[in-house]
Design a protein around this motif. Sequence first.
Motif, mmCIF file in Angstrom:
data_model
loop_
_atom_site.group_PDB
_atom_site.id
_atom_site.type_symbol
_atom_site.label_atom_id
_atom_site.label_comp_id
_atom_site.label_asym_id
_atom_site.label_seq_id
_atom_site.Cartn_x
_atom_site.Cartn_y
_atom_site.Cartn_z
ATOM 1 N N UNK A 128 0.832 -1.204 0.000
ATOM 2 C CA UNK A 128 0.000 0.000 0.000
ATOM 3 C C UNK A 128 0.865 1.252 0.000
ATOM 4 N N UNK A 129 1.892 1.246 0.790
ATOM 5 C CA UNK A 129 2.787 2.413 0.865
ATOM 6 C C UNK A 129 3.617 2.538 -0.406
ATOM 7 N N UNK A 130 4.102 1.412 -0.929
ATOM 8 C CA UNK A 130 4.934 1.435 -2.132
ATOM 9 C C UNK A 130 4.136 1.954 -3.327
ATOM 10 N N UNK A 131 2.848 1.635 -3.394
ATOM 11 C CA UNK A 131 2.037 2.047 -4.534
ATOM 12 C C UNK A 131 1.608 3.509 -4.470
ATOM 13 N N UNK A 132 2.062 4.217 -3.456
ATOM 14 C CA UNK A 132 1.905 5.672 -3.455
ATOM 15 C C UNK A 132 2.800 6.295 -4.524
ATOM 16 N N UNK A 133 3.845 5.587 -4.918
ATOM 17 C CA UNK A 133 4.780 6.100 -5.916
ATOM 18 C C UNK A 133 4.432 5.571 -7.302
ATOM 19 N N UNK A 134 4.741 6.356 -8.295
ATOM 20 C CA UNK A 134 4.483 5.961 -9.684
ATOM 21 C C UNK A 134 5.297 4.719 -10.053
ATOM 22 N N UNK A 135 6.550 4.674 -9.601
ATOM 23 C CA UNK A 135 7.395 3.523 -9.911
ATOM 24 C C UNK A 135 6.844 2.246 -9.278
ATOM 25 N N UNK A 139 -8.259 -6.199 4.296
ATOM 26 C CA UNK A 139 -9.245 -5.734 3.317
ATOM 27 C C UNK A 139 -9.104 -4.234 3.083
ATOM 28 N N UNK A 140 -8.862 -3.469 4.143
ATOM 29 C CA UNK A 140 -8.648 -2.026 3.988
ATOM 30 C C UNK A 140 -7.427 -1.755 3.119
ATOM 31 N N UNK A 141 -6.344 -2.485 3.370
ATOM 32 C CA UNK A 141 -5.139 -2.315 2.551
ATOM 33 C C UNK A 141 -5.415 -2.689 1.098
ATOM 34 N N UNK A 142 -6.131 -3.770 0.877
ATOM 35 C CA UNK A 142 -6.415 -4.223 -0.492
ATOM 36 C C UNK A 142 -7.253 -3.191 -1.239
ATOM 37 N N UNK A 143 -8.276 -2.664 -0.596
ATOM 38 C CA UNK A 143 -9.114 -1.642 -1.242
ATOM 39 C C UNK A 143 -8.275 -0.412 -1.561
ATOM 40 N N UNK A 144 -7.409 -0.023 -0.642
ATOM 41 C CA UNK A 144 -6.537 1.120 -0.876
ATOM 42 C C UNK A 144 -5.591 0.863 -2.046
ATOM 43 N N UNK A 145 -5.037 -0.343 -2.110
ATOM 44 C CA UNK A 145 -4.134 -0.694 -3.208
ATOM 45 C C UNK A 145 -4.873 -0.665 -4.541
ATOM 46 N N UNK A 146 -6.029 -1.296 -4.604
ATOM 47 C CA UNK A 146 -6.805 -1.301 -5.849
ATOM 48 C C UNK A 146 -7.182 0.115 -6.257
ATOM 49 N N UNK A 147 -7.534 0.932 -5.288
ATOM 50 C CA UNK A 147 -7.900 2.322 -5.568
ATOM 51 C C UNK A 147 -6.713 3.071 -6.161
ATOM 52 N N UNK A 148 -5.528 2.820 -5.650
ATOM 53 C CA UNK A 148 -4.321 3.474 -6.175
ATOM 54 C C UNK A 148 -3.979 2.960 -7.568
ATOM 55 N N UNK A 149 -4.114 1.658 -7.774
ATOM 56 C CA UNK A 149 -3.776 1.082 -9.073
ATOM 57 C C UNK A 149 -4.762 1.489 -10.157
ATOM 58 N N UNK A 150 -6.035 1.567 -9.808
ATOM 59 C CA UNK A 150 -7.060 1.897 -10.797
ATOM 60 C C UNK A 150 -7.281 3.400 -10.932
ATOM 61 N N UNK A 151 -6.754 4.179 -10.026
ATOM 62 C CA UNK A 151 -6.988 5.625 -10.017
ATOM 63 C C UNK A 151 -6.475 6.338 -11.241
ATOM 64 N N UNK A 152 -5.473 5.788 -11.886
ATOM 65 C CA UNK A 152 -4.891 6.435 -13.054
ATOM 66 C C UNK A 152 -5.667 6.153 -14.330
ATOM 67 N N UNK A 153 -6.653 5.305 -14.238
ATOM 68 C CA UNK A 153 -7.411 4.925 -15.435
ATOM 69 C C UNK A 153 -8.194 6.113 -15.984
ATOM 70 N N UNK A 154 -8.575 7.020 -15.113
ATOM 71 C CA UNK A 154 -9.323 8.193 -15.564
ATOM 72 C C UNK A 154 -8.514 9.007 -16.564
#
Length: 167
Positions: free
Chosen positions: A50-57, A84-99
């Motif tokens: 979750x923390x690592x996916x805060x970065x673009x790399x 589950x909270x971490x997973x939702x946060x991770x998915x939100x970060x990964x899918x957030x750039x789709x817009x």
Amino acid sequence: MAIYYMICPMSEITNKMILKFLEVGLVSSMVETIVDAEKGVCEKALGVLDRVFDTKQGREEAYKNALMVPLLVKKVIRVSDLATQFIVSILWKLFGNVKNDDVEGGELIVEALQVGAFQKLLVLLQVGCGEKTKEKVSELLKLLNVYKEKVGCFNSSMNFKHLKKPF
């Protein structure tokens, strides 16, 4: 835990440290750890991701890992509330750039739909979760809903026309 505490504070040094961890294959190691880990270890690994996916790399490394989305979707609701909270946060970060028409993110959404993410997130809303998680789940569902017609992730062979409704 050591890695989690090393990358938790937000600073320039932390971002450099995350890049070093990414160079040595942190994302793949965490994914492999999550597969068979007990609850506590799984939560810690998801916290690191979750923390690592805060970065673009970090997100770019996630896009390269074929097990990332199926594993995350499988673990929703199965491990613990924190996981589950971490997973939702991770998915939100990964899918957030789709817009922003991110092709890789769009492919991840299609993959998530194919492995049942839409249904699992709906169940998560019904079962209940924290307020922040609920907001992220709602946003994810809106995003997934746009793609579901393109994918055909729902079983269209089910026909409910002749279902008798109680009055």
